[in-house]
Design an enzyme around this catalytic site. Structure first.
Site, short mmCIF file in Angstrom:
data_model
loop_
_atom_site.label_atom_id
_atom_site.label_comp_id
_atom_site.label_asym_id
_atom_site.label_seq_id
_atom_site.Cartn_x
_atom_site.Cartn_y
_atom_site.Cartn_z
N ALA A 75 0.74 -1.17 0.24
CA ALA A 75 -0.28 -0.04 0.06
C ALA A 75 0.81 1.56 0.04
CB ALA A 75 -0.85 0.17 1.45
N THR A 76 2.30 1.17 0.42
CA THR A 76 2.90 2.41 0.73
C THR A 76 3.28 3.25 -1.29
OG1 THR A 76 4.23 2.41 2.57
CG2 THR A 76 5.36 3.38 1.49
N CYS A 328 4.93 2.25 13.40
CA CYS A 328 6.24 2.90 12.77
C CYS A 328 6.66 4.35 13.76
CB CYS A 328 5.93 3.88 11.21
SG CYS A 328 5.49 2.99 10.26
C1 LIG Z 1 -0.27 -0.84 6.95
C2 LIG Z 1 -0.74 0.61 6.23
C3 LIG Z 1 0.10 1.47 4.45
C4 LIG Z 1 1.14 0.54 4.46
O1 LIG Z 1 0.94 -0.42 3.58
P1 LIG Z 1 2.53 -1.49 2.73
O2 LIG Z 1 2.03 -2.60 2.20
O3 LIG Z 1 3.01 -1.89 4.55
O4 LIG Z 1 3.03 -0.45 2.30
C5 LIG Z 1 -0.57 2.25 4.15
N1 LIG Z 1 -2.15 2.73 4.81
C6 LIG Z 1 -2.34 2.52 5.87
C7 LIG Z 1 -3.78 2.28 6.52
C8 LIG Z 1 -1.72 1.24 6.52
O5 LIG Z 1 -2.73 0.56 7.48
#
Ligand SMILES: *Cc1c(COP(=O)(O)O)cnc(C)c1O
Length: 382
Positions: A75-76, A328
């Site tokens: 998601a990043t 984080c």
């Molecule tokens: C965990 C999270 C992310 C990041 O997702 P990754 O797949 O770890 O990069 C982004 N937004 C929200 C709301 C999250 O909980």
């Protein structure tokens, strides 16, 4: 007693064993390991088929067309591609972006990077319940607003945004609507047509899939263009190059199919566990709920323990895996920016813990956490 009790599902979920089993069949010589882009042999076609079937599984959960699914590393990356990719490709449409101060760092830091590039950002501060209202968004819209980015479910509080109402305001103002829905999968309905969402970030590992894989949903529409961030090979219709990680992708697909089939049952189970925890805490004084349970998912409960220091409490609760705010932030002693932004006093923010549950949490896990809290709190407050 068994090892740790895991109550940190909002940081990451364990991979469902059924997902791990599917992934294992896509790694070794006797499995479907080939490069899905290999067009010259049967093994490549098989891998491509596996990827396409996972693409459909993800698309089905969110009511999308499989051609609207772009694989990413998580998601990043999806948030980066949505914000940077869209703003750079649509400079003539406008230089203004609207988001909130309690987004995940993947959105906050990306929006700051865009500010440094010359784009303008309006930062909306949510109310005490952790939500931005449609009226707030309406007031922030400008003629040159190109994009609105707001999260589906906040990762520290569990607060759920009214996505349909926010989408309507964004569109009325001529902007495109992006949603970070990493915490929403299997928890709330995420039908992109019903909610009228244009861009949506998803992650595998917040929903019993593997880490290192995600999706950006990109609505098929002539006016929705993204500039790629990663070049080379032209995979994913040029939006995201790189050899597709078949085992990660089939894992995310299986996890999302399970979320579609079992999400509601999971949430019923989790609501019962949340209520068991709240019941068990009702005898203790000085506990404040940072999460407003009436507008939040049941799997996240952020609590402040008056008169104690969060880090000391975490130490005292060694056998419970928990988080102060988001993972984080665990390295620093600054209070969570999310708690600060919704107006939790610093003293209470520093005394706050996030409990998050999931599919594999048991009554016994909750009871052990309650026991540990009942033992630790009086001593820490003395
Ligand atoms: C965990 C999270 C992310 C990041 O997702 P990754 O797949 O770890 O990069 C982004 N937004 C929200 C709301 C999250 O909980």
């Amino acid at each position: 007693m068994s090892a740790l009790v895991y109550l940190d599902y909002a940081a990451t979920t364990p991979v469902d064993p059924r997902v791990a089993e599917v992934m294992a069949r896509h790694l070794t010589l006797d499995g479907i390991f080939a490069n899905p882009a290999s067009r010259s042999h049967m093994l490549g076609w098989q891998a491509e088929q596996a990827v396409e079937s996972a693409r459909r599984q993800v698309a089905d959960l969110i009511g999308a067309d499989p051609r609207e699914i772009v694989w990413t590393s998580g998601a990043t990356e999806s948030d980066n591609l949505a914000l940077i990719g869209f703003m750079r490709a649509n400079r003539e449409r406008g230089r203004h972006l609207v988001t909130s101060t309690i987004e995940h760092k993947a959105v906050v830091d990306t929006a700051k990077a865009l500010e440094a590039e010359g784009f303008e950002v309006t930062w909306l501060t949510p109310g005490r319940d952790g939500r931005v209202t449609p009226d707030q968004l309406r007031d922030a819209m400008r003629d040159d607003t190109a994009l609105v980015s707001l999260m589906a479910v906040n990762n520290e509080l569990g607060a759920i945004h009214d996505l349909a109402a926010l989408a309507e305001v964004a569109h009325a103002g001529g902007a495109v609507f992006h949603v970070d829905a990493a915490q929403g999968v299997g928890r709330i309905p995420l039908d992109v047509r019903a909610l009228d969402i244009d861009l949506m970030s998803l992650s595998g590992h917040k929903a019993y899939g593997p880490k290192g894989v995600g999706v950006l949903y990109v609505k098929r529409s002539p006016d929705l263009r993204l500039e790629a961030l990663i070049h080379g090979g032209g995979h994913e219709r040029g939006m995201r190059s790189g050899t597709l990680p078949t085992h990660q992708i089939v894992g995310m697909g299986e996890a999302f199919a399970l979320a579609a089939a079992e999400g509601e049952a999971d949430q019923a189970h989790i609501t019962r566990l949340r209520d068991r925890l709240l019941d068990g805490l009702s005898g203790l004084d000085g506990i404040h709920c940072n999460t407003d349970p009436t507008v939040s998912v049941p799997n996240i409960l952020n609590l402040a323990f008056e008169g104690v220091d969060g880090e000391s409490l975490l130490m005292a609760l060694r056998e419970i895996a928990l988080s102060t705010g988001s993972a984080c932030n665990s390295a620093s002693v600054e209070p969570s920016y999310v708690l600060k932004e919704i107006g939790v006093p610093r003293r209470l923010a520093l005394a706050s813990l996030r409990f998050s549950f999931g599919r594999f949490t048991t009554d016994a896990d909750i009871d052990r956490a309650l026991d540990a809290l009942h033992h630790a709190l009086p001593g820490l407050r003395r």
